[in-house]
Write an enzyme that holds these catalytic residues in place. Sequence first.
Site, mmCIF file in Angstrom:
data_model
loop_
_atom_site.group_PDB
_atom_site.id
_atom_site.type_symbol
_atom_site.label_atom_id
_atom_site.label_comp_id
_atom_site.label_asym_id
_atom_site.label_seq_id
_atom_site.Cartn_x
_atom_site.Cartn_y
_atom_site.Cartn_z
ATOM 1 N N ARG A 1 -2.458 -21.437 -13.261
ATOM 2 C CA ARG A 1 -2.064 -21.745 -11.896
ATOM 3 C C ARG A 1 -2.902 -20.919 -10.913
ATOM 4 O O ARG A 1 -3.232 -19.766 -11.189
ATOM 5 C CB ARG A 1 -0.596 -21.361 -11.751
ATOM 6 C CG ARG A 1 0.041 -21.602 -10.392
ATOM 7 C CD ARG A 1 0.203 -23.035 -10.101
ATOM 8 N NE ARG A 1 1.196 -23.308 -9.072
ATOM 9 C CZ ARG A 1 1.309 -24.488 -8.479
ATOM 10 N NH1 ARG A 1 0.514 -25.475 -8.798
ATOM 11 N NH2 ARG A 1 2.249 -24.680 -7.572
ATOM 12 N N THR B 1 -1.514 -34.800 -8.592
ATOM 13 C CA THR B 1 -1.817 -33.934 -9.719
ATOM 14 C C THR B 1 -2.268 -34.888 -10.805
ATOM 15 O O THR B 1 -2.276 -36.086 -10.602
ATOM 16 C CB THR B 1 -0.503 -33.172 -10.041
ATOM 17 O OG1 THR B 1 -0.180 -32.367 -8.922
ATOM 18 C CG2 THR B 1 -0.531 -32.366 -11.291
ATOM 19 N N SER C 1 5.597 -24.075 -8.984
ATOM 20 C CA SER C 1 5.116 -25.431 -9.288
ATOM 21 C C SER C 1 6.256 -26.293 -9.831
ATOM 22 O O SER C 1 7.309 -25.791 -10.228
ATOM 23 C CB SER C 1 4.016 -25.321 -10.341
ATOM 24 O OG SER C 1 3.642 -26.590 -10.802
ATOM 25 N N GLY D 1 2.884 -35.826 -9.481
ATOM 26 C CA GLY D 1 3.921 -36.336 -8.579
ATOM 27 C C GLY D 1 4.747 -35.274 -7.883
ATOM 28 O O GLY D 1 5.873 -35.568 -7.471
HETATM 29 N N1 GLY Z 1 1.159 -28.940 -6.727
HETATM 30 C C1 GLY Z 1 2.245 -29.596 -7.312
HETATM 31 C C2 GLY Z 1 3.026 -28.679 -8.189
HETATM 32 O O1 GLY Z 1 2.489 -27.734 -8.706
HETATM 33 O O2 GLY Z 1 4.189 -28.882 -8.346
#
Ligand code: GLY
Length: 567
Positions: free
Chosen positions: A103, A376, A447, A468
């Site tokens: 991340r 995503t 996230s 999504g």
């Molecule tokens: N950027 C979408 C998520 O990480 O939930």
Amino acid sequence: MKKLIPIITLIFLFVQCKENSTKNTQNNKILGFVADSAMVVSAREEASKIGVAILQKGGNAFDAMVATELALCVAYPFAGNIGGGGFMVYRTNDGKTGALDYREKAPLAASKNMYLDENGDVIKGKSTLGSMAIGIPGTVDGLFKVHEKFGTLPISELIQPVIDLANKGVIVTKKQEDRLAKYRHFFSEVNDTQIILDAEWKEGDTIKYLNLAKTLERIRDNGRDGFYKGKTAEMLVNYVQKIGGIITKKDLDNYEAKWRTPIEFTYKDLKITSMSPPSSGGICDAQIFKALEPYDISTYGHNSVKSIQLIAEAERRAFADRSFYLGDPDFVQIPIDTLISASYVQKRMEDFSWDKATLSSSISHGNIAGYESDETTHYSIIDSYGNAISATTTLNGAYGSKVYVSEGGFMLNNEMDDFSSKPGEPNMFGLIGAEANSIEPGKRMLSSMTPTIVEKNNKLFMAVGSPGGSTIITSVMQTILNVYEFNFGMQEAVDAPRFHHQWLPDVVTLEPKGFDSILVEKLKAKGYKINQENSRILGKVDAILVLPNGQLEGGADYRGDDKAAGF
Ligand code: GLY
């Protein structure tokens, strides 16, 4: 873990790649694409085929992950990336599970109120568009961590086909043409030069990504330093700073992906392994499944009033907890064991009634003693050795921050929007956050990504995930339920209409097609607010199911250009 059985000597002749719906049938079910021993399902055929070619050479799922993820950066710049980040959950053929967190992180110069004006109000667009929205990318470091621990083929053999694809170019699909037309005006708003995606590309055109090919060569030759140091790092930092951003070379140099303990829980006779914080996906889905477990949902019928009601109420409560408790585990303490325990979750469901919707305004997070988060992309891989990976990767919004490092040929994310800019203020997915997900230098933003692997009777059963934003969590959960409770095949489970509730706003969102007006009226009569008119597709699931005879069935979501490939 290196490969646990010798490399298959037989090189298979064809990489099959079919349309999502085929006439395969087994036990009276119409199946999607079926392969005998190995499969990749991703957002683009080019990426799935590159991954499968690695598997055919004798590489394992982890080798194929490196190639597939980088190929998505070339073939699917909408979300595939080296300028973003992601999460991966794996299960090796000896049953060991694990998870990798690659991340993005907040830059060292980030601060709690960086998106607020002098009145303390959120500055619209600052966390979503342009240089201030960018988190420190994690993808390249993540892929090298995977390769170091599990890879069997040399990295150059995994990256070279992707370099070749970037040089050869990728054909524009109709969906890509439409997406580019929709977002093109943002590219010129944010960048100070023309970028390659500014041209009015049409279906059937070929886009060559020559600068990206050179960046990939530097990564091939210099490892992670080919991105985080040297020429690529200089290009990235110079450009981001030139257009007003705060990312430094030190930020890039410091970035490290982390191995994490995944969230593991049971649902009836399934064992589900999913992503742990800083993703909320595993915890939220564990809570939802635990809330559903006492009910015999298969008897209610797929997408019936009763099953939608029960699932929406479980989702409502899980998302309320998400907003309060969850954040980066390196910065906040999260009561994971309690949150996913059956006793806690079932207590949260005590006020659920079949007669009437619970109001989200009457629900907050649960009380746990001692404790005061759409664009995503996901891919699933199973190799012929029996290893499985499920990986979700993102730039966050469509084309991320829209900042394009032209010299390096890549987009940068707008992941900073996944932090809570201000308690109670919704982010681009309408998600409300609290202190646990406030901005701090070096912290990871919460996230919803939910790469997941499911076992049944101690055997690999499914690899599944979705893009999504907030709807990832509910899309993954409904896909698993569709197969397990409603006896759907993998492709059928992926294609089925989906719905979503996330506590706030207090609405059940139904996909535009697939829910009839009688059902909608019945839900409304029980007090559910329904959003169908303004709704979009929910999730875009790419999954693989192990069939009873050991073959693999792909579920490649018809909502995108997604494709399954395998042999
Ligand atoms: N950027 C979408 C998520 O990480 O939930």
